[in-house]
Scaffold this motif. Structure first.
Motif, PDB file in Angstrom:
ATOM      1  N   ARG A  48      30.003  59.716  52.084  1.00 35.08           N
ATOM      2  CA  ARG A  48      30.074  58.744  53.163  1.00 35.08           C
ATOM      3  C   ARG A  48      28.692  58.642  53.819  1.00 35.08           C
ATOM      4  N   ASN A  50      26.484  56.300  56.622  1.00 38.94           N
ATOM      5  CA  ASN A  50      26.505  55.243  57.646  1.00 38.94           C
ATOM      6  C   ASN A  50      25.341  54.284  57.437  1.00 38.94           C
ATOM      7  N   GLN A  96      35.012  67.132  56.006  1.00 42.54           N
ATOM      8  CA  GLN A  96      36.036  66.093  56.075  1.00 42.54           C
ATOM      9  C   GLN A  96      35.582  64.984  57.016  1.00 42.54           C
ATOM     10  N   GLY A 150      19.227  62.554  61.648  1.00 41.69           N
ATOM     11  CA  GLY A 150      19.124  62.298  60.220  1.00 41.69           C
ATOM     12  C   GLY A 150      17.779  61.692  59.848  1.00 41.69           C
ATOM     13  N   VAL A 165      21.511  57.965  62.832  1.00 41.95           N
ATOM     14  CA  VAL A 165      22.533  59.005  62.743  1.00 41.95           C
ATOM     15  C   VAL A 165      21.990  60.221  63.492  1.00 41.95           C
ATOM     16  N   ARG A 197      20.312  70.062  55.369  1.00 43.17           N
ATOM     17  CA  ARG A 197      21.419  69.497  56.134  1.00 43.17           C
ATOM     18  C   ARG A 197      21.848  70.433  57.258  1.00 43.17           C
ATOM     19  N   GLY A 205      33.006  65.757  59.522  1.00 40.07           N
ATOM     20  CA  GLY A 205      31.874  65.415  58.677  1.00 40.07           C
ATOM     21  C   GLY A 205      30.668  64.855  59.399  1.00 40.07           C
ATOM     22  N   ASN A 208      27.740  66.906  60.531  1.00 41.30           N
ATOM     23  CA  ASN A 208      26.963  67.609  59.509  1.00 41.30           C
ATOM     24  C   ASN A 208      25.853  66.671  59.041  1.00 41.30           C
ATOM     25  N   VAL A 209      24.800  66.616  59.821  1.00 46.51           N
ATOM     26  CA  VAL A 209      23.757  65.597  59.651  1.00 46.51           C
ATOM     27  C   VAL A 209      22.909  65.871  58.412  1.00 46.51           C
ATOM     28  N   LYS A 210      22.834  64.848  57.559  1.00 46.86           N
ATOM     29  CA  LYS A 210      22.106  64.964  56.291  1.00 46.86           C
ATOM     30  C   LYS A 210      20.615  64.711  56.498  1.00 46.86           C
ATOM     31  N   TYR A 211      19.822  65.167  55.521  1.00 51.97           N
ATOM     32  CA  TYR A 211      18.352  64.995  55.558  1.00 51.97           C
ATOM     33  C   TYR A 211      17.855  65.207  56.991  1.00 51.97           C
ATOM     34  N   TYR A 231      32.907  57.451  67.001  1.00 47.67           N
ATOM     35  CA  TYR A 231      33.579  58.726  66.745  1.00 47.67           C
ATOM     36  C   TYR A 231      34.207  59.305  68.017  1.00 47.67           C
TER      37      TYR A 231
HETATM   38  N1  MSS Z   1      24.121  62.227  57.975  1.00 44.58           N
HETATM   39  C1  MSS Z   1      23.223  61.243  57.875  1.00 44.58           C
HETATM   40  N2  MSS Z   1      21.914  61.516  57.982  1.00 44.58           N
HETATM   41  N3  MSS Z   1      23.600  59.955  57.617  1.00 44.58           N
HETATM   42  C2  MSS Z   1      24.931  59.618  57.541  1.00 44.58           C
HETATM   43  O1  MSS Z   1      25.239  58.444  57.338  1.00 44.58           O
HETATM   44  N4  MSS Z   1      27.263  60.388  57.642  1.00 44.58           N
HETATM   45  C3  MSS Z   1      28.115  61.389  58.222  1.00 44.58           C
HETATM   46  C4  MSS Z   1      27.717  62.803  57.785  1.00 44.58           C
HETATM   47  N5  MSS Z   1      26.311  63.030  57.957  1.00 44.58           N
HETATM   48  C5  MSS Z   1      25.905  60.646  57.692  1.00 44.58           C
HETATM   49  C6  MSS Z   1      25.420  61.974  57.889  1.00 44.58           C
HETATM   50  C7  MSS Z   1      29.563  61.199  57.949  1.00 44.58           C
HETATM   51  S1  MSS Z   1      30.431  60.134  58.955  1.00 44.58           S
HETATM   52  C8  MSS Z   1      30.241  61.985  57.042  1.00 44.58           C
HETATM   53  S2  MSS Z   1      31.934  61.933  56.915  1.00 44.58           S
HETATM   54  C9  MSS Z   1      29.505  63.016  56.217  1.00 44.58           C
HETATM   55  O2  MSS Z   1      28.108  62.957  56.442  1.00 44.58           O
HETATM   56  C10 MSS Z   1      29.806  62.781  54.734  1.00 44.58           C
HETATM   57  O3  MSS Z   1      29.120  63.725  53.976  1.00 44.58           O
HETATM   58  P1  MSS Z   1      29.042  63.592  52.373  1.00 44.58           P
HETATM   59  O4  MSS Z   1      28.137  64.691  51.947  1.00 44.58           O
HETATM   60  O5  MSS Z   1      30.430  63.785  51.827  1.00 44.58           O
HETATM   61  O6  MSS Z   1      28.544  62.229  52.035  1.00 44.58           O
HETATM   62 MO1  MSS Z   1      32.666  60.672  58.678  1.00 44.58          MO
HETATM   63  O7  MSS Z   1      33.112  61.765  60.051  1.00 44.58           O
END
Ligand code: MSS
Length: 363
Positions: A48, A50, A96, A150, A165, A197, A205, A208-211, A231
């Motif tokens: 997933r 954003n 999740q 992010g 994000v 991450r 989910g 759980n901030v990516k990059y 959210y």
């Molecule tokens: N982080 C970033 N940097 N961007 C985006 O867009 N999304 C969120 C988390 N973190 C984002 C982030 C969401 S919103 C979810 S679930 C998660 O991530 C998913 O993970 P994978 O590994 O399965 O794709 Mo709803 O509470």
């Protein structure tokens, strides 16, 4: 009928047959592909985003990725190489989406129509956030939140706050959070937030901030839209606002994963998965008559800790007919899944056992 969608390039390594591809940014695991393992294979884990995922080039030189740590005594920019010298831990936790189960809301909650597959249980390896903060002299006075940003490039011409994000979680999450660079014992794929991450075990989910490129210890929550109005649990028809509950700790939940449609009469094994978010599970009960009578299932496989899910199984001798199979998990604090839904505008946090059941035909 809809055209079968193909996997987007950044997720082309995934097992297409195990997934329902909702869009280029949203893919869920098929209910029948969840299986009965304690961990979800990476190529079956839901996706997933954003925002569009960053380019693959950000994982070319992983150890050189930089993350800025602010709101501590000695703020500093650290590379993954630096982080690897500060500490290491491995944690199994359920990832999740807040909207997992949204498809069951009859009011047509807007957003991806996730069924049960916007969830998986994976192993994360990285440095405990606490070790990083201790090295930098501890959090600044007055810290109440951990705010992670992010690393996506933001589209031009839009107010960054409306698209970025950036998520804040209460500082109580500090003892469990980690900055992870591996998932299921492999370098964290870009698809799931590589090279680095923020992982907050037991939290929905979105937290759980990516990059992750910035972690700040802050007095207030970020004013980014994804936090301020996104959210948030609110009544149907209401707009999101900062005074409504934020999607932080996950609630107790379970669902059956097999059998899902038809099965032969005689001895059958009913499988499913269950988790308590931040709390250990006590038990899972299964009903074959839509909740009139219940029998306790048994857990299958090792207990990987309070944030992991537990596969469960119950043997049942079935004679021909139709059965409504439902499961209900209870955690060690006595929290149990409700029968119904907590109706809410965006269809968040659904853990009602009735909607999550399946009707099977025994022949
Ligand atoms: N982080 C970033 N940097 N961007 C985006 O867009 N999304 C969120 C988390 N973190 C984002 C982030 C969401 S919103 C979810 S679930 C998660 O991530 C998913 O993970 P994978 O590994 O399965 O794709 Mo709803 O509470």
């Amino acid at each position: 009928a809809e055209e079968p969608k193909t996997l987007p390039d950044y997720a082309a390594w995934k097992d297409r047959s195990a997934l329902i591809v909702h869009s280029a940014n949203t893919m869920e695991t098929q209910r029948g592909a969840i299986g009965n393992g304690v961990l979800t294979p990476s190529d079956r884990l839901f996706v997933r985003n954003n925002l569009p995922a960053p380019p693959e080039s950000i994982v070319a030189d992983r150890d050189a990725w930089e993350v800025r740590i602010e709101g501590v005594k000695n703020p500093k920019t650290l590379t993954i190489g630096d982080l690897k010298k500060m500490g290491v831990t491995t944690v199994a936790s359920v990832l999740q989406c807040s909207g997992n189960g949204r498809a069951f809301f009859p009011h047509g909650a807007s957003g991806t129509q996730w069924s049960v597959g916007a969830a998986g249980c994976v192993m994360w390896t990285g440095v405990p956030l606490k070790d990083v903060v201790d090295t930098l002299g501890g959090p600044a006075e007055g810290t109440r939140y951990i705010t992670s940003t992010g690393g996506e490039e933001l589209p031009d011409g839009l107010d960054p706050k409306t698209v970025m994000v950036e998520r804040s979680v209460p500082v109580r999450a500090m003892d469990h959070a980690l900055l992870a660079w591996e998932m299921n014992d492999e370098p964290l794929p870009l698809t799931h937030g590589g090279p680095l991450r923020m992982v907050v075990p037991g939290y929905y989910g979105v937290n759980n901030v990516k990059y992750v490129k910035n972690v700040a210890f802050t007095e207030g929550q970020t004013t980014a839209k994804i936090q301020a109005s996104g959210y948030r649990i609110r009544d149907i028809g209401k707009k999101g606002a900062p005074d409504q509950p934020s999607m932080w700790e996950m609630n107790v939940k379970s669902w059956v994963t097999a059998p899902l449609t038809n099965t032969a009469s005689g001895r059958n094994m009913i499988y499913g998965v269950a988790f308590g978010g931040t709390v250990d599970l006590e038990k899972v009960d299964v009903s074959l008559d839509g909740g009139k009578t219940w029998k306790q299932a048994r857990f299958l496989g090792p207990d990987l800790g309070p944030n992991a899910w537990r596969p469960f199984v119950m043997a049942a001798d079935l004679s021909p007919g139709e059965y409504r199979v439902v499961s209900k998990a209870t955690d060690v604090k006595g929290n149990s899944q409700p029968e119904g839904r907590t109706e809410n505008e965006r269809g968040y946090g659904h853990n009602g056992w009735n909607d999550h059941g399946v009707t099977i035909t025994v022949g």
